[in-house]
Design a protein around this motif. Structure first.
Motif, mmCIF file in Angstrom:
data_model
loop_
_atom_site.group_PDB
_atom_site.id
_atom_site.type_symbol
_atom_site.label_atom_id
_atom_site.label_comp_id
_atom_site.label_asym_id
_atom_site.label_seq_id
_atom_site.Cartn_x
_atom_site.Cartn_y
_atom_site.Cartn_z
ATOM 1 N N ARG A 250 23.242 25.026 41.127
ATOM 2 C CA ARG A 250 22.676 25.959 40.151
ATOM 3 C C ARG A 250 23.748 27.155 40.308
ATOM 4 O O ARG A 250 23.854 27.905 39.172
ATOM 5 C CB ARG A 250 21.339 26.338 40.566
ATOM 6 C CG ARG A 250 20.124 25.134 40.575
ATOM 7 C CD ARG A 250 19.712 24.677 39.052
ATOM 8 N NE ARG A 250 20.645 23.953 38.554
ATOM 9 C CZ ARG A 250 20.642 22.630 38.876
ATOM 10 N NH1 ARG A 250 19.817 22.054 39.890
ATOM 11 N NH2 ARG A 250 21.543 21.699 38.419
ATOM 12 N N ARG A 251 23.880 27.574 41.245
ATOM 13 C CA ARG A 251 24.538 28.776 41.401
ATOM 14 C C ARG A 251 26.037 28.752 40.783
ATOM 15 O O ARG A 251 26.783 29.479 39.967
ATOM 16 C CB ARG A 251 25.116 29.302 42.968
ATOM 17 C CG ARG A 251 25.403 30.625 43.200
ATOM 18 C CD ARG A 251 25.512 30.793 44.762
ATOM 19 N NE ARG A 251 26.227 32.109 44.754
ATOM 20 C CZ ARG A 251 26.391 32.868 45.830
ATOM 21 N NH1 ARG A 251 26.381 32.049 47.042
ATOM 22 N NH2 ARG A 251 26.774 33.924 45.748
ATOM 23 N N LYS A 252 26.762 27.379 40.876
ATOM 24 C CA LYS A 252 28.054 27.293 40.242
ATOM 25 C C LYS A 252 27.901 27.200 38.796
ATOM 26 O O LYS A 252 28.762 27.717 38.148
ATOM 27 C CB LYS A 252 28.614 25.777 40.680
ATOM 28 C CG LYS A 252 29.251 25.937 41.998
ATOM 29 C CD LYS A 252 29.849 24.564 42.669
ATOM 30 C CE LYS A 252 30.308 24.591 43.753
ATOM 31 N NZ LYS A 252 30.608 23.404 44.467
ATOM 32 N N PHE A 253 26.650 26.576 38.225
ATOM 33 C CA PHE A 253 26.402 26.599 37.034
ATOM 34 C C PHE A 253 26.153 28.130 36.271
ATOM 35 O O PHE A 253 26.887 28.244 35.303
ATOM 36 C CB PHE A 253 25.381 25.622 36.382
ATOM 37 C CG PHE A 253 25.089 25.578 35.143
ATOM 38 C CD1 PHE A 253 25.702 25.073 33.997
ATOM 39 C CD2 PHE A 253 23.502 26.205 34.575
ATOM 40 C CE1 PHE A 253 25.424 25.139 32.798
ATOM 41 C CE2 PHE A 253 23.461 26.318 33.144
ATOM 42 C CZ PHE A 253 24.414 25.750 32.331
ATOM 43 N N ILE A 284 22.046 37.675 37.184
ATOM 44 C CA ILE A 284 21.612 36.234 37.436
ATOM 45 C C ILE A 284 20.333 36.192 38.153
ATOM 46 O O ILE A 284 20.092 36.549 39.186
ATOM 47 C CB ILE A 284 22.680 35.389 38.000
ATOM 48 C CG1 ILE A 284 23.911 35.350 37.409
ATOM 49 C CG2 ILE A 284 22.219 33.888 38.196
ATOM 50 C CD1 ILE A 284 25.088 34.585 38.313
ATOM 51 N N MET A 285 19.117 36.057 37.532
ATOM 52 C CA MET A 285 17.967 35.839 37.850
ATOM 53 C C MET A 285 17.497 34.325 38.224
ATOM 54 O O MET A 285 17.212 33.699 37.097
ATOM 55 C CB MET A 285 16.902 36.259 37.043
ATOM 56 C CG MET A 285 16.946 37.725 36.726
ATOM 57 S SD MET A 285 15.939 38.648 35.126
ATOM 58 C CE MET A 285 17.260 37.998 34.050
ATOM 59 N N TYR A 286 17.882 33.828 39.497
ATOM 60 C CA TYR A 286 17.664 32.305 39.516
ATOM 61 C C TYR A 286 16.293 31.922 39.200
ATOM 62 O O TYR A 286 16.255 30.632 38.819
ATOM 63 C CB TYR A 286 18.178 32.197 41.112
ATOM 64 C CG TYR A 286 19.757 32.298 41.178
ATOM 65 C CD1 TYR A 286 20.478 31.105 40.805
ATOM 66 C CD2 TYR A 286 20.416 33.207 41.887
ATOM 67 C CE1 TYR A 286 21.763 31.029 40.665
ATOM 68 C CE2 TYR A 286 21.538 33.189 41.977
ATOM 69 C CZ TYR A 286 22.363 32.301 41.316
ATOM 70 O OH TYR A 286 23.895 32.487 41.231
ATOM 71 N N ASP A 287 15.230 32.371 39.658
ATOM 72 C CA ASP A 287 14.023 31.909 39.048
ATOM 73 C C ASP A 287 13.184 33.170 39.015
ATOM 74 O O ASP A 287 12.904 33.925 39.977
ATOM 75 C CB ASP A 287 13.204 31.010 40.220
ATOM 76 C CG ASP A 287 12.519 30.190 39.478
ATOM 77 O OD1 ASP A 287 11.493 30.626 38.937
ATOM 78 O OD2 ASP A 287 12.667 28.899 39.077
ATOM 79 N N THR A 288 12.381 33.439 38.008
ATOM 80 C CA THR A 288 11.593 34.610 37.812
ATOM 81 C C THR A 288 10.046 34.179 37.907
ATOM 82 O O THR A 288 9.118 35.124 37.432
ATOM 83 C CB THR A 288 11.855 34.922 36.200
ATOM 84 O OG1 THR A 288 11.964 33.728 35.524
ATOM 85 C CG2 THR A 288 13.014 35.618 36.065
ATOM 86 N N GLY A 289 9.837 32.893 38.347
ATOM 87 C CA GLY A 289 8.525 32.449 38.875
ATOM 88 C C GLY A 289 7.660 32.194 37.565
ATOM 89 O O GLY A 289 7.993 31.976 36.393
ATOM 90 N N ASN A 290 6.426 32.624 37.698
ATOM 91 C CA ASN A 290 5.439 32.451 36.892
ATOM 92 C C ASN A 290 4.912 33.738 36.563
ATOM 93 O O ASN A 290 4.712 34.700 37.151
ATOM 94 C CB ASN A 290 4.066 31.544 37.458
ATOM 95 C CG ASN A 290 4.302 30.092 37.871
ATOM 96 O OD1 ASN A 290 5.136 29.568 37.572
ATOM 97 N ND2 ASN A 290 3.586 29.681 38.831
#
Length: 374
Positions: A250-253, A284-290
């Motif tokens: 994910r980080r490389k992408f 880069i917001m890797y996951d913004t959750g719910n």
């Protein structure tokens, strides 16, 4: 502090011009160069980003017959959402009254267009990402209807369509006088992938070394850049659930996306917040959750806690990402109280530590300066 990143107009140049343009990025797929975009404004703009917005099931049951439902679902965050210049959200359900539940699926998410489209409109959603693992829960008919309902309220939809070509088409929206291109992609539920002539989502493995990713996602980015937008956003529904840090792939992408001209990477799928990285001055917001849903709270993960992420642009420069703590109280989102806000601040700092991200306290929230490496 290193200077914040001024944005300059994108251009396609040959490799020989690379050294003359600081900050330009070589596209290894075609030996061209993509420069960061310009933002032709001297105003202050705020563009919001949120994770999963799931308006189906119990959320739909609670609000669809309530005249105040389209406003009430946003709780105490409604005024804040309306104050933004634009908002990008992952729509984690189809919007349709048609279709049948897809066999073999545990969860089926669908919201009635009678209230759900108005809810998104009142919140100020500019663009809804549809590339995820729930758009086909009620079959192709409901999937096709979803973007049609959204566009009826002038909400752009991206990441799903009647064919693979449609699904990977960028969306273009105007926010505060800026032209913003949005590409939505997912690596979830390959069975939901759009085919050459069949409805589905913009699916690819989201691995920069995978030829399918380079062809499909690279093609979508090229189409977005060809329109010469002021800002290019990728919203990605990626990675497994219930993980608190991105995989190395994910980080490389994400880095590959920025290296190919993307200005904002907006991730979601894990149902929990992950860290923020600033790469080449781009967030880069890797996951913004719910953001809003009816999901049960999983032990140890606090999937009911997240942020409203706001990209601040000042005088044509990406200045900061500002985070407002929120809590989802089962079918309604609201501003987090101090105890929850404290937990969110500490958790986001810890999960961003590996990226050496500068994070500042900002009232009950946080601020991430966007600084360049030059």
């Amino acid at each position: 502090m290193r200077p914040s990143v001024p944005l300059t107009r994108r251009a396609a140049l040959t490799g020989a011009a690379l050294t003359a343009l600081p900050g330009c990025v070589r596209d290894e797929t075609d030996a061209s160069v993509s420069c960061p975009p310009s933002v032709p404004t001297d105003e202050s703009l705020r563009i919001g980003f949120v994770g999963d917005v799931m308006l189906g099931r119990s959320v739909d049951e609670r609000w669809r017959a309530d005249p105040d439902g389209p406003t009430a679902v946003w709780g105490s965050m409604f005024d804040r959402l309306q104050s933004l210049d634009g908002l990008v959200a992952n729509l984690e359900c189809c919007i349709s009254d048609r279709g049948e539940p897809r066999p073999g699926r545990t969860y089926h998410f669908r919201a009635s267009p009678d209230w759900a489209v108005s809810a998104l409109d009142r919140a100020g959603v500019s663009c809804a990402g549809l590339a995820n693992n729930h758009l086909l829960d009620f079959g192709p008919e409901a999937l096709i209807e979803t973007p049609s309902h959204l566009r009826g309220e002038e909400i752009a939809a991206v990441g799903a369509g009647e064919s693979r070509e449609n699904a990977f088409e960028p969306a273009f929206v105007e926010i505060g006088g800026l032209s913003v291109a949005v590409v939505a992609v997912t690596d979830q539920s390959p069975s939901y992938a759009a085919g050459r002539d069949s409805p589905g989502t913009a699916y690819a493995p989201l691995d920069p070394n995978h030829p399918l990713t380079r062809r499909r996602v690279g093609g979508a980015l090229a189409a977005a850049r060809d329109a010469d937008p002021d800002l290019l956003v990728v919203t990605a529904h990626w990675g497994p659930n219930w993980v608190t840090e991105p995989t190395e792939t994910r980080r490389k992408f994400a880095h590959w996306l920025v290296d190919h001209g993307v200005d904002v990477v907006h991730g979601h799928s894990a149902h929990v917040i992950q860290g923020i990285e600033v790469y080449r001055g781009r967030p880069i917001m890797y996951d913004t959750g719910n953001f809003v849903d009816d999901y049960a709270i999983k032990d140890g993960y606090r999937n009911d806690r997240s942020f409203l992420f706001e990209l601040r642009i000042e005088d044509g420069t990406l200045v900061a990402l500002e985070l407002t703590p929120v809590e989802n109280a089962y079918t309604q989102v609201g501003r987090a109280d101090e105890g929850v806000a404290e937990w969110l601040r500490a958790t986001l700092r810890e999960r961003s530590r590996a990226f050496e991200t500068t994070i500042e306290r900002d009232g009950d929230g946080l601020r991430v300066p966007l600084t360049c490496d030059e």
